[in-house]
Design an enzyme around this catalytic site. Structure first.
Site, PDB file in Angstrom:
ATOM      1  N   HIS A  44       2.325   4.090 -12.022  1.00 19.57           N
ATOM      2  CA  HIS A  44       1.502   4.005 -10.820  1.00 19.57           C
ATOM      3  C   HIS A  44       0.036   3.971 -11.229  1.00 19.57           C
ATOM      4  O   HIS A  44      -0.395   4.686 -12.140  1.00 19.57           O
ATOM      5  CB  HIS A  44       1.805   5.222  -9.936  1.00 19.57           C
ATOM      6  N   ARG A  73       1.381  -0.685  -8.069  1.00 20.35           N
ATOM      7  CA  ARG A  73       2.633  -0.678  -8.807  1.00 20.35           C
ATOM      8  C   ARG A  73       3.173  -2.098  -8.891  1.00 20.35           C
ATOM      9  O   ARG A  73       2.775  -2.972  -8.134  1.00 20.35           O
ATOM     10  CB  ARG A  73       3.661   0.231  -8.117  1.00 20.35           C
ATOM     11  N   LYS A 102       4.164  -4.583  -5.720  1.00 19.13           N
ATOM     12  CA  LYS A 102       3.593  -4.024  -4.502  1.00 19.13           C
ATOM     13  C   LYS A 102       2.418  -4.888  -4.051  1.00 19.13           C
ATOM     14  O   LYS A 102       1.945  -5.755  -4.768  1.00 19.13           O
ATOM     15  CB  LYS A 102       3.134  -2.579  -4.734  1.00 19.13           C
ATOM     16  N   ASP A 141      -4.236  -3.646  -2.919  1.00 22.92           N
ATOM     17  CA  ASP A 141      -4.845  -2.557  -2.144  1.00 22.92           C
ATOM     18  C   ASP A 141      -6.234  -2.308  -2.715  1.00 22.92           C
ATOM     19  O   ASP A 141      -6.393  -2.103  -3.929  1.00 22.92           O
ATOM     20  CB  ASP A 141      -3.987  -1.289  -2.249  1.00 22.92           C
ATOM     21  N   CYS A 186      -8.207   0.193  -2.800  1.00 23.18           N
ATOM     22  CA  CYS A 186      -8.507   1.447  -3.499  1.00 23.18           C
ATOM     23  C   CYS A 186      -8.230   1.331  -4.984  1.00 23.18           C
ATOM     24  O   CYS A 186      -8.862   2.014  -5.803  1.00 23.18           O
ATOM     25  CB  CYS A 186      -7.737   2.612  -2.887  1.00 23.18           C
ATOM     26  N   TYR A 187      -7.284   0.444  -5.383  1.00 19.00           N
ATOM     27  CA  TYR A 187      -6.968   0.290  -6.797  1.00 19.00           C
ATOM     28  C   TYR A 187      -8.045  -0.487  -7.549  1.00 19.00           C
ATOM     29  O   TYR A 187      -7.963  -0.624  -8.770  1.00 19.00           O
ATOM     30  CB  TYR A 187      -5.592  -0.352  -6.969  1.00 19.00           C
ATOM     31  N   ASP A 239      -8.262  -1.377   2.964  1.00 17.78           N
ATOM     32  CA  ASP A 239      -7.203  -1.676   2.001  1.00 17.78           C
ATOM     33  C   ASP A 239      -7.113  -3.181   1.751  1.00 17.78           C
ATOM     34  O   ASP A 239      -7.260  -3.671   0.631  1.00 17.78           O
ATOM     35  CB  ASP A 239      -5.906  -1.095   2.578  1.00 17.78           C
ATOM     36  N   ASP A 297     -11.464   2.797   6.539  1.00  9.03           N
ATOM     37  CA  ASP A 297     -11.382   4.260   6.499  1.00  9.03           C
ATOM     38  C   ASP A 297     -12.270   4.755   5.366  1.00  9.03           C
ATOM     39  O   ASP A 297     -12.732   3.983   4.524  1.00  9.03           O
ATOM     40  CB  ASP A 297      -9.934   4.744   6.326  1.00  9.03           C
ATOM     41  N   HIS A 350     -10.815   4.392   1.554  1.00  7.69           N
ATOM     42  CA  HIS A 350     -10.962   3.066   0.954  1.00  7.69           C
ATOM     43  C   HIS A 350     -12.423   2.674   0.796  1.00  7.69           C
ATOM     44  O   HIS A 350     -12.785   1.930  -0.130  1.00  7.69           O
ATOM     45  CB  HIS A 350     -10.201   2.023   1.773  1.00  7.69           C
TER      46      HIS A 350
END
Length: 466
Positions: free
Chosen positions: A251, A293, A296, A299, A301-302, A396, A403, A406
């Site tokens: 992850h 991952r 997936k 996103d 945030c990654y 995201d 939000d 993020h």
């Protein structure tokens, strides 16, 4: 029932070929994830088409970071949150960190009244027995997120994000370092790792939280460090990334936490770095952002969790080169976990006393040993075009709401990507390493802690002198 009353089966449409129907029936159904992936790619493609179709003199405007809107959104959140945020009651120190750090990245200074309110609130989250709760009066370890919040509370205060130096001095008088150290020892598991709360799960998040905060405030010692590196190494999977616990799935968040903790422990050689770098690099997809991952969705945030992990690796290429030699053995000799190793260039193996606080400081002073190991311009494109919300804040992915979480980590990832091509530790990014106008440039962070670099240096100077 009489067979004569049964409804006959429908006949094939006129002119239809039965073989075509059979072929269609044999086609595999798309999974939910595949359908969602196609939708995301379509939305992203539509957004990028606007950029590609724009006139050359208009592209800079399309790629602009909307600073004023983000500042307004984050500042408003610090002053007041809607009733719907009651579900995050145990995450209130987290909320402070996300907003304050986002503002620090944007080089925004808080006014005195708001600053005083933040310090007052966070001081009321402090527990007399050590650490912080997820809110005033909340029991330490009551919830998983409360313990995470307690350490982020420490980050909000001691990383001095937007808060002046006098506040740092005031905090020092509260003896919270001693209490925090005692709390961490209580959370130390027999495996060498840390647990999230009393009786809670043991995982890489807890290890990173304990090691990073202890390192930052200069309470990290052999007792806290012993066994952590071996535990994190046992969480690296066959894919190359790091899982939350042994035998789980790799992850992005855990990979950053594990790698950063290993650097702070000076035990990074225990990880298979070539494999880790390969896994992280392949998490950047066609959308230009990172997924957390395998298989997936992208996103925002990654942008930090994966982007910072691979940015850390740019300073570890000496270790990578050594591990890539055919003669290299992945089996390290058993040594005391507290002993430093020298191949990362941070400490001597024979040092009788390990000065853990210097590992994070010395690491940041090293120059990148190679250029970006990910497409840093593409990542900036995803953040600026797909993650920004016109009214302020970041999200995201297209189709999601903004939000504070993020907003924090998209901005953190943007900073990482902007500075990833620098060769010197004190130099500024060149225009060709930036996407959009140069006014998009954010404050640099210390990637091990996700703290604005200037504020980290102030905290380091204060705590290393004690």
């Amino acid at each position: 029932m009489d067979s004569s009353s049964r409804t006959p089966p429908p006949s094939p449409p006129a002119g239809g070929d039965p073989s075509e129907d059979e072929s269609a029936a044999e086609l595999p159904r798309l999974t939910v994830t595949q359908v969602e992936q196609m939708k995301v790619e379509a939305r992203v493609a539509d957004i990028y088409r606007v950029l590609f179709d724009a006139a050359p003199n208009a592209k800079s405007t399309v790629l602009e970071l909307w600073r004023d809107q983000h500042v307004e959104y984050l500042t408003k959140g610090l002053r007041h949150l809607a009733p719907s945020f009651h579900v995050l009651d145990a995450n209130r120190p987290w909320l402070c960190y996300w907003m304050v750090h986002g503002l620090a990245l944007l080089d925004e200074t808080l006014d005195d009244d708001l600053e005083n309110d933040i310090v007052d609130f966070l001081s009321r989250c402090q527990d007399k027995h050590g650490g912080y709760g997820g809110g005033p009066g909340q029991v330490i370890g009551m919830l998983d997120c409360s313990v995470i919040g307690s350490d982020v509370t420490f980050k909000c205060l001691l990383q001095n994000e937007c808060l002046d130096r006098s506040r740092l001095l005031d905090i020092s008088k509260l003896s919270i370092r001693e209490n925090l150290y005692k709390f961490m020892l209580l959370m130390k598991d027999k495996s060498g790792a840390f647990r999230m709360h009393d009786g809670g799960e043991v995982d890489v998040r807890a290890c990173y939280t304990a090691i990073s905060v202890a390192s930052l405030v200069n309470v990290l010692d052999d007792k806290l460090a012993r066994g952590v590196g071996n535990y994190i190494a046992s969480c690296q999977t066959y894919e190359g990334g790091i899982a939350g616990e042994p035998s789980a799935e790799a992850h992005g968040g855990y990979t950053f936490c594990g790698l950063a903790a290993m650097v702070l422990l000076n035990e990074v050689e225990k990880l298979d770095l070539p494999s880790l770098i390969g896994w992280v690099a392949f998490r950047q997809g066609v959308e230009c952002g990172f997924q957390g991952r395998t298989n997936k969705l992208v996103d925002g945030c990654y942008s930090f969790w994966q982007g910072a992990a691979i940015a850390l690796a740019q300073k570890l290429m000496t270790v990578v080169a050594e591990q890539s030699k055919p003669s290299y053995s992945s089996k390290l000799s058993s040594v005391d976990d507290a002993c430093g190793t020298s191949s990362s260039g941070l400490a001597s193996e024979k040092s009788p006393i390990v000065d853990y606080v210097k590992f994070g400081f010395d690491f940041m002073k090293q120059s990148n040993q190679i250029g970006p190991l990910f497409h840093n311009i593409a990542l900036q494109q995803y953040i600026l075009l797909c993650a920004q919300v016109l009214e302020g804040g970041l999200r995201d992915k297209p189709g999601k709401n903004r939000d504070h979480y993020h907003s924090c980590y998209c901005l953190s990832g943007l900073s990482v990507s902007q500075y990833s091509a620098m060769t010197g530790s004190d130099s500024c990014p060149l225009p060709q390493h930036m996407l959009g106008p140069y006014s998009n440039l954010l404050e640099p962070i210390h990637p091990l802690y996700n703290v604005v670099l200037e504020k980290y240096e102030e905290a380091y100077e204060f705590f290393s002198g004690e």
